[in-house]
Motif scaffolding. Structure first.
Motif, PDB file in Angstrom:
ATOM      1  N   UNK A 151       2.759  14.752  -5.626  1.00  0.00           N
ATOM      2  CA  UNK A 151       1.993  15.925  -5.185  1.00  0.00           C
ATOM      3  C   UNK A 151       1.349  15.675  -3.827  1.00  0.00           C
ATOM      4  N   UNK A 152       0.845  14.449  -3.631  1.00  0.00           N
ATOM      5  CA  UNK A 152       0.201  14.100  -2.368  1.00  0.00           C
ATOM      6  C   UNK A 152       0.916  12.879  -1.800  1.00  0.00           C
ATOM      7  N   UNK A 153       1.474  13.019  -0.608  1.00  0.00           N
ATOM      8  CA  UNK A 153       2.203  11.893  -0.016  1.00  0.00           C
ATOM      9  C   UNK A 153       1.572  11.523   1.317  1.00  0.00           C
ATOM     10  N   UNK A 154       1.877  10.298   1.757  1.00  0.00           N
ATOM     11  CA  UNK A 154       1.288   9.778   2.984  1.00  0.00           C
ATOM     12  C   UNK A 154       2.349   9.391   4.002  1.00  0.00           C
ATOM     13  N   UNK A 155       1.958   9.445   5.264  1.00  0.00           N
ATOM     14  CA  UNK A 155       2.726   8.795   6.321  1.00  0.00           C
ATOM     15  C   UNK A 155       1.722   7.945   7.077  1.00  0.00           C
ATOM     16  N   UNK A 185       0.843  -1.194   0.000  1.00  0.00           N
ATOM     17  CA  UNK A 185       0.000   0.000   0.000  1.00  0.00           C
ATOM     18  C   UNK A 185       0.885   1.254   0.000  1.00  0.00           C
ATOM     19  N   UNK A 186       1.957   1.202   0.797  1.00  0.00           N
ATOM     20  CA  UNK A 186       2.869   2.338   0.852  1.00  0.00           C
ATOM     21  C   UNK A 186       3.480   2.599  -0.518  1.00  0.00           C
ATOM     22  N   UNK A 187       3.829   1.514  -1.221  1.00  0.00           N
ATOM     23  CA  UNK A 187       4.419   1.674  -2.551  1.00  0.00           C
ATOM     24  C   UNK A 187       3.420   2.316  -3.508  1.00  0.00           C
ATOM     25  N   UNK A 188       2.140   1.918  -3.393  1.00  0.00           N
ATOM     26  CA  UNK A 188       1.110   2.533  -4.233  1.00  0.00           C
ATOM     27  C   UNK A 188       1.003   4.015  -3.888  1.00  0.00           C
ATOM     28  N   UNK A 189       1.018   4.314  -2.591  1.00  0.00           N
ATOM     29  CA  UNK A 189       0.859   5.694  -2.151  1.00  0.00           C
ATOM     30  C   UNK A 189       2.003   6.573  -2.618  1.00  0.00           C
ATOM     31  N   UNK A 238      -2.605   8.194 -14.526  1.00  0.00           N
ATOM     32  CA  UNK A 238      -2.519   9.601 -14.136  1.00  0.00           C
ATOM     33  C   UNK A 238      -2.341   9.741 -12.628  1.00  0.00           C
ATOM     34  N   UNK A 239      -2.953   8.793 -11.894  1.00  0.00           N
ATOM     35  CA  UNK A 239      -2.854   8.851 -10.438  1.00  0.00           C
ATOM     36  C   UNK A 239      -1.431   8.632  -9.938  1.00  0.00           C
ATOM     37  N   UNK A 240      -0.677   7.755 -10.633  1.00  0.00           N
ATOM     38  CA  UNK A 240       0.687   7.499 -10.159  1.00  0.00           C
ATOM     39  C   UNK A 240       1.532   8.773 -10.230  1.00  0.00           C
ATOM     40  N   UNK A 241       1.117   9.708 -11.091  1.00  0.00           N
ATOM     41  CA  UNK A 241       1.850  10.979 -11.153  1.00  0.00           C
ATOM     42  C   UNK A 241       1.531  11.896  -9.986  1.00  0.00           C
ATOM     43  N   UNK A 242       0.367  11.693  -9.380  1.00  0.00           N
ATOM     44  CA  UNK A 242      -0.028  12.533  -8.245  1.00  0.00           C
ATOM     45  C   UNK A 242       0.500  11.920  -6.957  1.00  0.00           C
TER      46      UNK A 242
END
Lengths: 260, 265
Positions: free
Chosen positions: B92-96, A161-165, B84-88
């Motif tokens: 542009x938007x990252x997670x922790x 999931x992290x890799x997808x994110x 297109x989502x993989x570019x965002x």
């Protein structure tokens, strides 16, 4: 490093080295016919004796090891590559693709593999390459199933999931994140596969459908010994021992890998 | 403040067997650039689902309502193609995430994982990516960055792994960082350190932070604005001071009462 792993690696490297250094280890040409020395027992000149055409058995075994080992490695290379690719695709994408691939696996598993190989080899040209290729094409199913199972459980893990994110594409996730995490069981399977590929090649050669003489392979040395077994035990014993030891070594290696 | 992201009429349902569970129900939220927004609420109120929905990271059994829209840079993220989502995502938007150790790939070294992210979105050589990795690691205040680069996730502590993950998320200088309970799995001291780091990085790098927590004491420390979630919708949305001074919704009052009880212990 456990005992079986060590034993496996040790025996395989000795055999592998011996095959590589064949010209250094023995002065005789494996296909040099010498009518003055037919069916001679083990002697300092010919440590493992000679065969019915006066050829040095040790040279033939060493050069045969090259053939047998490369058949094992390349056939397993082909089958592992195929199994990993198809298994990973089926496991990751699921749905119709999964159903198609896995039913195809079931169909392939229904064939008695050895007879399938026999049939194909009988029709096609019996070159070394064809034999490797056919063994590879008929033994990938186990790997595919294993890979699919691994991927199915791995793809639910958080790091995927992290890799997808982070923006990784599906192909990148499969190649970089999923497959490296699934190599353990596949490696064990591949090691066992090498042993069985060597055995299949020997059996094919024994039936006269494998590697064609005068190229020596462990299987065809064994069949040539059949007619002289009563007077020359060494021609039967040594190739048999070579096959036995190698296959045991690969089994040890697989067991060792499984444990570690 | 200019608008950065707008979530409009978000509805997410999960199908479990024959039943459907409505996890997010008509949620509306607008994030403004530079404003730290905290999404607070009890477990199961739909906080995480909302955040995952932003870049379509939801599991396969999730159904997003057809009227839902998530507007970012004039595009509806929910209508974008996977490519297109993989570019965002990441750029542009990252997670922790919550459990840093399990969100890192166990078979790659820290250095490999971070440089992979760098190379994913920027056309740079391996060597350049490694230099950048070193910089990123020192950015998240990891000493001995070189040693850490060659370590694997299981050799590092939870706090260290969270720093590593943060470095990875910030690799491409995202505009929005979504932190989903990033300190829940850590002890109190480490939590403090990570929060301080997060606020410091926000200042230096200038990203907008959306922070999810069920812990109001964290919300008080970092938030400009708190949104209280309850049963899949935002029930109260105000500045920190205003929420504590005059909570309107009964659920907010309960949460604040709980927070004060814990605080007085």
């Amino acid at each position: 490093m456990n005992k079986s792993l060590l034993t496996g690696i040790l025996i395989i490297s000795v055999i592998g080295l011996a095959a590589l250094c064949a010209p250094v280890l023995t002065p005789h040409d494996p296909s040099n016919i010498d009518s003055n020395h037919i069916l001679m027992g083990p002697s300092p000149e010919h440590p493992l004796g000679t065969d019915g055409l006066g050829r040095d058995l040790l040279s033939r075994l060493l050069y045969g090891a090259r053939i047998s080992l490369s058949v094992g490695l390349i056939a397993v290379g082909i089958s592992t590559l195929l199994g990993i690719t198809l298994g990973a695709l089926a496991g990751y994408y699921g749905g119709i693709l999964d159903t198609c691939i896995m039913r195809f696996v079931d169909i392939m598993l229904c064939f008695p593999t050895f007879f399938l190989i026999l049939g194909v080899v009988a029709v096609l040209d019996q070159s070394l390459f064809n034999i490797m290729f056919i063994i590879g094409l008929t033994s990938w199913m186990g790997t595919a199933r294993l890979m699919r199972g691994e991927i199915l459980s791995l793809k639910e893990r958080e790091f995927v999931q992290a890799a997808v994110a982070i923006g990784a594409s599906p192909s990148r996730i499969i190649i970089r994140h999923l497959i490296p995490n699934a190599t353990g069981p596949v490696l064990v399977n591949a090691t066992l596969g090498i042993a069985s590929a060597i055995l299949i090649e020997s059996s094919l050669s024994f039936l006269g459908l494998g590697v064609q003489p005068p190229t020596p392979s462990w299987g065809n040395i064994l069949i040539e010994s059949k007619s002289t077994m009563a007077v020359a035990w060494w021609i039967t014993l040594f190739p048999g021992l070579a096959i036995l030891t190698t296959i045991m070594a690969f089994n040890f290696l697989a067991e060792g890998l499984k444990k570690s | 403040m200019p608008e950065l992201l707008r979530i409009k009429n978000l509805r997410v349902a999960f199908t479990v067997g024959k039943n459907t569970v409505q996890a997010v129900d008509w949620l509306n939220l607008t994030l403004e650039e530079g404003v730290t927004t905290v999404l607070a609420g009890e477990s199961g109120s739909g906080k995480s689902v909302t955040c995952l929905a932003v870049t379509k990271l939801l599991p396969e059994n999730a159904l997003v309502g057809p009227e839902s829209q998530i507007i970012f840079e004039n595009k509806n993220l929910l209508a974008l193609s996977p490519h297109e989502l993989t570019d965002i995502r990441g750029k542009k938007i990252a997670y922790v995430f919550q459990e840093p150790s399990s969100f890192l790939n166990p078979v790659f070294s820290i250095g490999d994982q971070i440089s992979e992210t760098v190379m994913l979105h920027q056309q740079v050589t391996r060597k350049k990516a490694e230099e950048e990795t070193l910089q990123l690691l020192s950015l998240v205040r990891i000493k001995e960055a070189r040693r850490v680069m060659h370590s694997y996730p299981h050799q590092l502590s939870g706090g260290m792994n969270q720093r590593v993950f943060l470095a990875m998320s910030l690799a491409c200088k995202p505009r929005l960082l979504i932190a989903d309970e990033p300190t829940t799995a850590l002890d109190v001291t480490t939590e403090s350190a990570i929060l301080a780091l997060l606020m410091e990085l926000k200042k230096t790098l200038g990203f907008t932070l959306l922070f999810i927590t069920h812990n109001l004491s964290i919300a008080v420390r970092i938030a400009d604005r708190i949104c209280i979630m309850h049963r899949g919708a935002i029930v109260e949305d105000n500045t920190v001071d205003a929420i504590f001074a005059s909570p309107h919704h009964t659920h907010t009052q309960e949460l604040i009462a709980a927070y004060k009880t814990i605080g007085s212990l």
